[in-house]
Design a protein around this motif. Structure first.
Motif, PDB file in Angstrom:
ATOM      1  N   ASP A 173      36.323  71.002   9.271  1.00 31.66           N
ATOM      2  CA  ASP A 173      36.816  70.079   8.243  1.00 31.66           C
ATOM      3  C   ASP A 173      35.684  69.563   7.367  1.00 31.66           C
ATOM      4  O   ASP A 173      34.694  69.012   7.863  1.00 31.66           O
ATOM      5  N   ASN A 174      35.841  69.781   6.084  1.00 27.83           N
ATOM      6  CA  ASN A 174      34.872  69.332   5.086  1.00 27.83           C
ATOM      7  C   ASN A 174      33.590  70.156   5.055  1.00 27.83           C
ATOM      8  O   ASN A 174      32.668  69.864   4.294  1.00 27.83           O
TER       9      ASN A 174
ATOM     10  N   GLN B  75      28.589  65.831   8.695  1.00 28.11           N
ATOM     11  CA  GLN B  75      28.421  64.440   9.101  1.00 28.11           C
ATOM     12  C   GLN B  75      27.121  64.208   9.881  1.00 28.11           C
ATOM     13  O   GLN B  75      26.849  64.892  10.868  1.00 28.11           O
TER      14      GLN B  75
HETATM   15 MG    MG Z   1      33.445  67.838   9.294  1.00 25.82          MG
END
Ligand code: MG
Length: 165
Positions: free
Chosen positions: A34-35, A117
């Motif tokens: 994700d991302n 992150q």
């Molecule tokens: Mg991520």
């Protein structure tokens, strides 16, 4: 602070030449989903990301997706990519990266973790002695929790830049 300091920073995985990993003696890649490779919870694998993964594979670098998200989200995307995966990896503290190294059959410390992150991906990688690669998130999350976290991340990054580190 060194555990929050990525070894490589890039706007996107697409901006990273996969040969960089070979030059650094990296034997395999763990990549967040994700991302990092897709928008949060999106099932879409873009042609660009797909081509990049193909280049990595052609260099002989095994890749495994390592996500804190649930199998229901990660598995279909991993299938699209034709890659193995670890879901609910519980980065940074869990056993997800050990499980990934075991699944790939190569030493943990010869791996790189690519993620968006600092407090999850970069910290997890540094803690396990892996190369830490930070990419810019494909989309900024909108919840208050994430906005506080992103601000903290920017603060940490700004301090690192200031020191010329
Ligand atoms: Mg991520």
């Amino acid at each position: 602070m060194s555990r929050f300091k990525p070894d490589i920073v890039a706007d996107s995985v697409l901006k990273i030449d996969p040969e960089t990993f070979l030059h650094r003696g990296i034997l395999w890649l763990a990549i967040d989903v994700d991302n990092t490779l897709a928008l949060p919870n999106s099932p879409i694998l873009t042609d660009e990301i797909s081509a990049w993964l193909q280049r990595v594979k052609q260099l002989g670098l095994p890749v495994i997706l390592v996500s804190n998200n649930l199998a229901e989200r990660v598995e279909p995307f991993a299938k699209l990519c034709g890659l193995p995966f670890i879901s609910r990896a519980m980065k940074p503290l869990g056993m997800g990266l050990f499980r990934a190294a075991k699944k790939i059959g190569l030493p943990l410390k010869k791996g790189a973790l690519i993620g968006d992150q600092i407090f999850t991906d970069v910290y997890a990688a540094k803690k396990r002695g892996m190369l830490a690669v930070l990419v810019h998130p494909m989309m900024e999350e909108e919840s208050r929790f994430f906005s506080i976290k992103r601000r903290l991340e920017r603060f940490v990054r700004a301090r690192q830049d200031k020191r010329g580190a």
